[in-house]
Design a protein around this motif. Structure first.
Motif, PDB file in Angstrom:
ATOM      1  N   LYS A 161     -11.692   5.377   0.019  1.00  0.00           N
ATOM      2  CA  LYS A 161     -11.580   6.332  -1.092  1.00  0.00           C
ATOM      3  C   LYS A 161     -12.846   6.281  -1.942  1.00  0.00           C
ATOM      4  N   ALA A 202      -3.269   9.411   5.103  1.00  0.00           N
ATOM      5  CA  ALA A 202      -3.331   8.526   3.940  1.00  0.00           C
ATOM      6  C   ALA A 202      -3.564   9.318   2.657  1.00  0.00           C
ATOM      7  N   TRP A 203      -4.376  10.349   2.746  1.00  0.00           N
ATOM      8  CA  TRP A 203      -4.680  11.195   1.572  1.00  0.00           C
ATOM      9  C   TRP A 203      -3.416  11.899   1.089  1.00  0.00           C
ATOM     10  N   ASP A 206      -0.779   9.463  -0.665  1.00  0.00           N
ATOM     11  CA  ASP A 206      -1.143   8.886  -1.954  1.00  0.00           C
ATOM     12  C   ASP A 206      -0.817   9.897  -3.058  1.00  0.00           C
ATOM     13  N   SER A 208      -1.780  10.127  -5.956  1.00  0.00           N
ATOM     14  CA  SER A 208      -2.922  10.510  -6.787  1.00  0.00           C
ATOM     15  C   SER A 208      -3.829  11.529  -6.109  1.00  0.00           C
ATOM     16  N   THR A 209      -3.667  11.718  -4.788  1.00  0.00           N
ATOM     17  CA  THR A 209      -4.537  12.664  -4.071  1.00  0.00           C
ATOM     18  C   THR A 209      -3.757  13.727  -3.317  1.00  0.00           C
ATOM     19  N   LEU A 300      -8.765   4.237   3.908  1.00  0.00           N
ATOM     20  CA  LEU A 300      -7.968   5.388   4.316  1.00  0.00           C
ATOM     21  C   LEU A 300      -7.823   5.488   5.830  1.00  0.00           C
TER      22      LEU A 300
END
Length: 484
Positions: A161, A202-203, A206, A208-209, A300
């Motif tokens: 990240k 993974a993005w 999450d 936050s993303t 990630l």
């Protein structure tokens, strides 16, 4: 009544009057004499002497007699001469390749041949001279990588990240074999598509993303530093498609055609890798720039290259310059002696010394052999190939991965009409100023030989045929090879 008989006086009269009594007494005397003789005989046998034992009364108990031991006689030396063990006859070496070594097509010639079992040098033409090896250098690089990294080592490519919103960092671990698509010329290569899929998952996972786009990709190639093109290399090697720049991040060995051995390379391998990653992520418009990953950044995704046990045979069979440079640089990084071209002068000799070789004279400018500044002697190569032939440590991976004359790799089209076809296991080399061939010969007489031949300076493609003819001569001579 008759008168009694007259008595015979003395002993005879006594016997006559009592004949039975005298007969019994005589028998007792005989027994006593015979018993004493038997006892005396037993004493002679037990003691080893001829002295008679003293008379012993029959009624007396037997006594143990102490005998003085006879000294052991001192052996008398045998005056006759004894034949000495016959030494094995020395090989009669009358088979010469001197004429073949004088072939003008070989230019300035250096060479050595050694019996791989005994280590005896059979042929020496400047064997101790240090000179450029061309792609035979890849054997040294491969041996160094096995000594330091090991055959199971895999090279990572990681995404973490970024420090800014919408930013990820593509971190190269030095793997030049990474495929931009699903596959390329490198067997077992990791895929950029797999890496992109991990990052996307993974993005999205999450909080936050999730739901936000990736807009920026930082390209971290800092695992290698310094010049990306060795100053002594001819730049045409890049344009002709034989080598890429040496970078810590690239895809497909920076080939325009991923599945071609010889293919045009770019002027910026790191940027090309970034473009391939952006395409795999589905964000072709993302901003690309070189930089560094933030310390402690969340991972990630990550993919791993094929192990060295796969990469080394591939680099030897095709003589892949970029793959060899990657291996050499990773050795330096692992040893902690630097991560640029200059570090190789320390790293490669230090690694090869682990095999018990004297590396003090080596000059290492690169890992592929493209540089004229490299210095390795034919003698050193024959010693290294002895260890490769013996499969010392993990060097059997090199033995099994080397081209075979008339059969595979860069030797597939050579030795095809030679009796040595299938019996020459060697690495080829070619640069503008030299042609080289070094490896192992399983000779016609069953002897295993190691050899190194350099044809340097004013040479052209015809040097290959001259090297092959000389090597065939060595095959035919075997252990009868003469140095004259």
């Amino acid at each position: 009544m008759s008168a009694p008989p007259a008595r015979t006086p003395g002993l005879r009269g006594s016997i006559a009057r009592r004949p039975r009594l005298w007969a019994a007494g005589a028998a007792a005397v005989v027994a006593l004499v015979l018993g004493g003789g038997a006892f005396a005989a037993g004493a002679v046998m037990a003691g080893g002497t001829t002295a008679s034992a003293p008379p012993v009364a029959v009624s007396a108990p037997l006594r143990t007699q102490t005998q003085t031991p006879t000294p052991t006689p001192t052996p008398t030396p045998d005056p006759r001469a004894h034949p000495q063990a016959v030494a094995a006859p020395a090989p009669v070496r009358t088979c010469s390749v001197a004429g073949l070594s004088l072939d003008g097509r070989l230019g300035t010639f250096l060479g050595a041949v050694r019996n791989a079992t005994t280590g005896e040098v059979l042929f020496d033409r400047g064997a101790g001279s240090y000179a450029r090896t061309a792609s035979v250098m890849k054997v040294l690089t491969s041996a160094a990588a096995l000594a330091v990294l090991g055959s199971a080592h895999q090279v990572p490519t990681t995404v973490v990240k970024g420090a800014n919103p919408g930013e990820v960092v593509l971190v190269g671990g030095g793997d030049i074999t990474l495929a931009s698509g699903s596959a390329n010329i490198y067997p077992g290569a990791a895929s950029m598509l797999d890496l992109a899929a991990q990052v996307q998952a993974a993005w999205a996972a999450d909080p936050s993303t999730a739901g936000t786009p990736i807009t920026s990709i930082v390209l971290d190639a800092s695992v290698f530093s310094g010049d990306r093109w060795q100053p002594s290399w001819n730049r045409k090697e890049l344009y002709d498609g034989y080598s890429s720049e040496v970078t810590g991040l690239q895809v497909d060995g920076d080939r325009a055609e991923p599945s071609a051995n010889v293919s045009t390379r770019s002027e910026n391998a790191v940027l090309t890798a970034g473009q391939a990653f952006a395409g795999a992520l589905g964000v072709p418009g993302a901003t690309l720039a070189e930089g560094l990953a933030p310390a402690g950044a969340a991972q990630l995704g990550q993919v791993l290259s094929a192990p060295l046990s796969t990469m080394i045979p591939d680099a030897l069979q095709r003589s892949d310059n970029t793959e060899a440079e990657m291996l050499a640089r990773l050795v330096a990084v692992e040893l902690g002696v630097g991560n640029d071209f200059a570090a190789l002068q320390t790293a490669i000799p230090q690694a090869l010394a682990r095999y018990g070789l004297d590396t003090s004279g080596l000059v290492i400018a690169d890992g592929s052999g493209l540089s004229d500044d490299n210095g390795v002697s034919p003698d050193f190569l024959t010693r290294l190939f002895m260890k490769i032939n013996a499969h010392e440590s993990e060097l059997g991976i090199i033995y099994d991965g080397l081209p075979v004359g008339g059969v595979s790799g860069t030797l597939a089209g050579r030795f095809t009409d030679s009796p040595a076809a299938g019996s020459v296991i060697a690495k080829t080399g070619w640069i503008d100023t030299g042609y080289t061939l070094s490896g192992i010969v399983n000779a016609a007489d069953g002897t295993v030989l190691t050899f190194a031949f350099f044809a340097l300076d004013d040479v052209d493609d015809s040097a290959r045929a001259a090297l092959d003819a000389l090597t065939t001569g060595v095959y035919e001579c075997g252990n009868a090879l003469s140095n004259s």
